[in-house]
Design a protein around this motif. Structure first.
Motif, PDB file in Angstrom:
ATOM      1  N   ARG A  65      -5.914   9.288   9.005  1.00 32.10           N
ATOM      2  CA  ARG A  65      -7.128   8.502   9.291  1.00 32.10           C
ATOM      3  C   ARG A  65      -8.283   9.412   9.691  1.00 32.10           C
ATOM      4  O   ARG A  65      -9.415   9.225   9.281  1.00 32.10           O
ATOM      5  CB  ARG A  65      -6.885   7.514  10.442  1.00 32.10           C
ATOM      6  CG  ARG A  65      -5.906   6.404  10.137  1.00 32.10           C
ATOM      7  CD  ARG A  65      -5.895   5.364  11.258  1.00 32.10           C
ATOM      8  NE  ARG A  65      -4.827   4.396  11.074  1.00 32.10           N
ATOM      9  CZ  ARG A  65      -3.638   4.483  11.686  1.00 32.10           C
ATOM     10  NH1 ARG A  65      -3.380   5.453  12.542  1.00 32.10           N
ATOM     11  NH2 ARG A  65      -2.720   3.567  11.446  1.00 32.10           N
ATOM     12  N   ASP A 123      -7.187  -7.585   9.360  1.00 25.78           N
ATOM     13  CA  ASP A 123      -6.142  -7.913  10.345  1.00 25.78           C
ATOM     14  C   ASP A 123      -6.712  -8.383  11.683  1.00 25.78           C
ATOM     15  O   ASP A 123      -6.577  -7.698  12.713  1.00 25.78           O
ATOM     16  CB  ASP A 123      -5.221  -6.699  10.595  1.00 25.78           C
ATOM     17  CG  ASP A 123      -4.443  -6.288   9.358  1.00 25.78           C
ATOM     18  OD1 ASP A 123      -4.275  -7.117   8.444  1.00 25.78           O
ATOM     19  OD2 ASP A 123      -3.986  -5.137   9.311  1.00 25.78           O
ATOM     20  N   LYS A 142       0.000   8.751  11.663  1.00 19.71           N
ATOM     21  CA  LYS A 142      -0.999   8.496  10.611  1.00 19.71           C
ATOM     22  C   LYS A 142      -2.437   8.749  11.054  1.00 19.71           C
ATOM     23  O   LYS A 142      -3.329   8.854  10.198  1.00 19.71           O
ATOM     24  CB  LYS A 142      -0.852   7.075  10.056  1.00 19.71           C
ATOM     25  CG  LYS A 142      -1.578   6.930   8.705  1.00 19.71           C
ATOM     26  CD  LYS A 142      -1.102   5.756   7.892  1.00 19.71           C
ATOM     27  CE  LYS A 142      -1.876   4.528   8.196  1.00 19.71           C
ATOM     28  NZ  LYS A 142      -1.506   3.425   7.281  1.00 19.71           N
ATOM     29  N   LYS A 164       0.814  -1.213   0.000  1.00 18.58           N
ATOM     30  CA  LYS A 164       0.000   0.000   0.000  1.00 18.58           C
ATOM     31  C   LYS A 164       0.854   1.273   0.000  1.00 18.58           C
ATOM     32  O   LYS A 164       0.418   2.289  -0.489  1.00 18.58           O
ATOM     33  CB  LYS A 164      -0.944  -0.016   1.214  1.00 18.58           C
ATOM     34  CG  LYS A 164      -2.074  -1.055   1.037  1.00 18.58           C
ATOM     35  CD  LYS A 164      -2.905  -1.207   2.289  1.00 18.58           C
ATOM     36  CE  LYS A 164      -2.123  -1.969   3.335  1.00 18.58           C
ATOM     37  NZ  LYS A 164      -2.875  -2.217   4.564  1.00 18.58           N
ATOM     38  N   SER A 206      -2.350   4.947   2.969  1.00 13.73           N
ATOM     39  CA  SER A 206      -3.646   4.278   3.029  1.00 13.73           C
ATOM     40  C   SER A 206      -3.996   4.017   4.480  1.00 13.73           C
ATOM     41  O   SER A 206      -3.119   3.938   5.338  1.00 13.73           O
ATOM     42  CB  SER A 206      -3.607   2.965   2.244  1.00 13.73           C
ATOM     43  OG  SER A 206      -3.163   1.925   3.076  1.00 13.73           O
ATOM     44  N   ALA A 207      -5.284   3.916   4.737  1.00 19.25           N
ATOM     45  CA  ALA A 207      -5.735   3.597   6.095  1.00 19.25           C
ATOM     46  C   ALA A 207      -6.970   2.712   6.001  1.00 19.25           C
ATOM     47  O   ALA A 207      -7.559   2.569   4.921  1.00 19.25           O
ATOM     48  CB  ALA A 207      -6.058   4.860   6.868  1.00 19.25           C
ATOM     49  N   PHE A 208      -7.330   2.162   7.114  1.00 16.54           N
ATOM     50  CA  PHE A 208      -8.498   1.271   7.205  1.00 16.54           C
ATOM     51  C   PHE A 208      -8.368   0.122   6.204  1.00 16.54           C
ATOM     52  O   PHE A 208      -9.263  -0.139   5.409  1.00 16.54           O
ATOM     53  CB  PHE A 208      -9.800   2.069   7.027  1.00 16.54           C
ATOM     54  CG  PHE A 208      -9.856   3.303   7.898  1.00 16.54           C
ATOM     55  CD1 PHE A 208      -9.753   3.186   9.283  1.00 16.54           C
ATOM     56  CD2 PHE A 208      -9.947   4.577   7.352  1.00 16.54           C
ATOM     57  CE1 PHE A 208      -9.760   4.323  10.096  1.00 16.54           C
ATOM     58  CE2 PHE A 208      -9.956   5.715   8.161  1.00 16.54           C
ATOM     59  CZ  PHE A 208      -9.868   5.585   9.545  1.00 16.54           C
ATOM     60  N   ASP A 209      -7.189  -0.504   6.249  1.00 11.59           N
ATOM     61  CA  ASP A 209      -6.900  -1.676   5.424  1.00 11.59           C
ATOM     62  C   ASP A 209      -7.129  -1.400   3.936  1.00 11.59           C
ATOM     63  O   ASP A 209      -7.679  -2.216   3.216  1.00 11.59           O
ATOM     64  CB  ASP A 209      -7.711  -2.883   5.898  1.00 11.59           C
ATOM     65  CG  ASP A 209      -7.506  -3.139   7.382  1.00 11.59           C
ATOM     66  OD1 ASP A 209      -6.339  -3.154   7.807  1.00 11.59           O
ATOM     67  OD2 ASP A 209      -8.493  -3.277   8.120  1.00 11.59           O
ATOM     68  N   GLY A 210      -6.687  -0.241   3.509  1.00 13.30           N
ATOM     69  CA  GLY A 210      -6.720   0.091   2.092  1.00 13.30           C
ATOM     70  C   GLY A 210      -7.991   0.801   1.641  1.00 13.30           C
ATOM     71  O   GLY A 210      -8.117   1.164   0.467  1.00 13.30           O
TER      72      GLY A 210
HETATM   73  N1  ASP Z   1      -4.714  -1.143   9.379  1.00 15.19           N
HETATM   74  C1  ASP Z   1      -3.750  -0.055   9.323  1.00 15.19           C
HETATM   75  C2  ASP Z   1      -4.404   1.303   9.275  1.00 15.19           C
HETATM   76  O1  ASP Z   1      -5.596   1.451   9.365  1.00 15.19           O
HETATM   77  C3  ASP Z   1      -2.841  -0.240   8.169  1.00 15.19           C
HETATM   78  C4  ASP Z   1      -3.505  -0.013   6.827  1.00 15.19           C
HETATM   79  O2  ASP Z   1      -4.634  -0.372   6.620  1.00 15.19           O
HETATM   80  O3  ASP Z   1      -2.840   0.547   5.977  1.00 15.19           O
HETATM   81  O4  ASP Z   1      -3.685   2.262   9.181  1.00 15.19           O
END
Ligand code: ASP
Ligand code: TMP
Length: 237
Positions: A215, A129, A211, A11, A33-37
């Motif tokens: 988010r 995750d 991060k 990512k 990226s956040a929230f698993d992409g």
């Molecule tokens: N789960 C982590 C997040 O929310 C990593 C990712 O999704 O990139 O930042």
């Protein structure tokens, strides 16, 4: 060293083969990226800042006796690393509550924990995750018991080193995630240590400098990463 074919693109980083079969080139991209992409963006300078930040932290850890994959900075956005056989496991230590522990346990953000917690997650975006424990790791053969013991020992050793390093820069290390792999029969720290995979707050104001700014849509994401880097004395140019 010239990078050859792209082996994998994640990512925020891409992985290339190098001339040496036991070494890889990591390219830190400007993607975030956040929230698993689910939420993504391109943030100018992020790749450079994270590449240099990661190099600084990995070298600090190596000097403190934590074996890492880091070998050398190759350019603004690239580092040479050992080629690890990565384990599909994320090791998370928390010193202060934030993020998923607040949702899972219904606790407020910002509580100083009596002792740090250690949590394991399976690296799988499609499943978001999920949290696992050492029995899952044993039952599915993701790592040996000895490897789990070693990852835990190294993850806590990282806490001792980095809590102090960040405290000296007026920062609280709230939590962080580490990933490990096998190299010549040993467990070695891989992936990255940057504000993308940890939480850092200003010790005085508790301003978020990681991060969570992305988010939570707080803005000034890379500016915050640069502030942390500058406070640590990381050269950015
Ligand atoms: N789960 C982590 C997040 O929310 C990593 C990712 O999704 O990139 O930042
Ligand atoms: P969490 O609060 O979402 O469980 O995350 C704890 C810390 O670990 C936080 O600093 C973010 C980091 N982390 C990642 O960078 N990637 C991940 O996939 C997970 C599970 C955590």
């Amino acid at each position: 060293m010239e990078k050859a074919s792209e082996l994998y693109s994640g990512k925020a980083k891409s992985v290339y083969a190098s001339e040496d079969p036991d070494r890889l080139v990591l390219l830190f991209r400007d993607d975030t990226s956040a929230f698993d992409g689910e939420k993504t963006a391109k943030l100018a300078r992020k790749g450079m800042v994270n590449n240099r930040f990661n190099a600084f932290i990995m070298q600090t850890l190596e000097s403190a006796g934590v074996p890492t994959h880091f070998e050398a900075l190759l350019s603004d956005n690239e580092s040479l690393v050992k080629r690890l056989d990565m384990l599909p496991i994320e090791c998370v230590v928390r010193n202060i509550t934030a993020g998923s522990i607040c949702r899972r346990l219904g606790v407020a953000e910002g509580m100083e924990l009596e002792v740090p917690t250690f949590e394991l997650f399976l690296k799988n975006d499609a499943l978001h995750d999920p949290m696992i424990n050492d029995y899952h790791i044993r039952a599915f053969g993701w790592a040996t018991d000895e490897e789990v013991v070693r990852m835990k020992e190294l993850t806590f050793a990282v806490n001792d080193v980095l809590k102090r390093l960040f405290a000296d820069a007026g920062l609280l290390l709230v939590d962080y995630k580490l990933e490990f792999g096998r190299f010549e029969g040993r467990i070695v720290l891989g992936d990255e240590f940057t504000p993308d995979g940890c939480r850092l707050w200003d010790a005085g104001t508790r301003k978020k400098l990681d991060k969570d700014r992305f988010r939570q849509g707080l803005g000034d994401v890379v500016e915050a990463y640069e502030e942390v880097a500058t406070r640590l004395g990381v050269r950015l140019d």
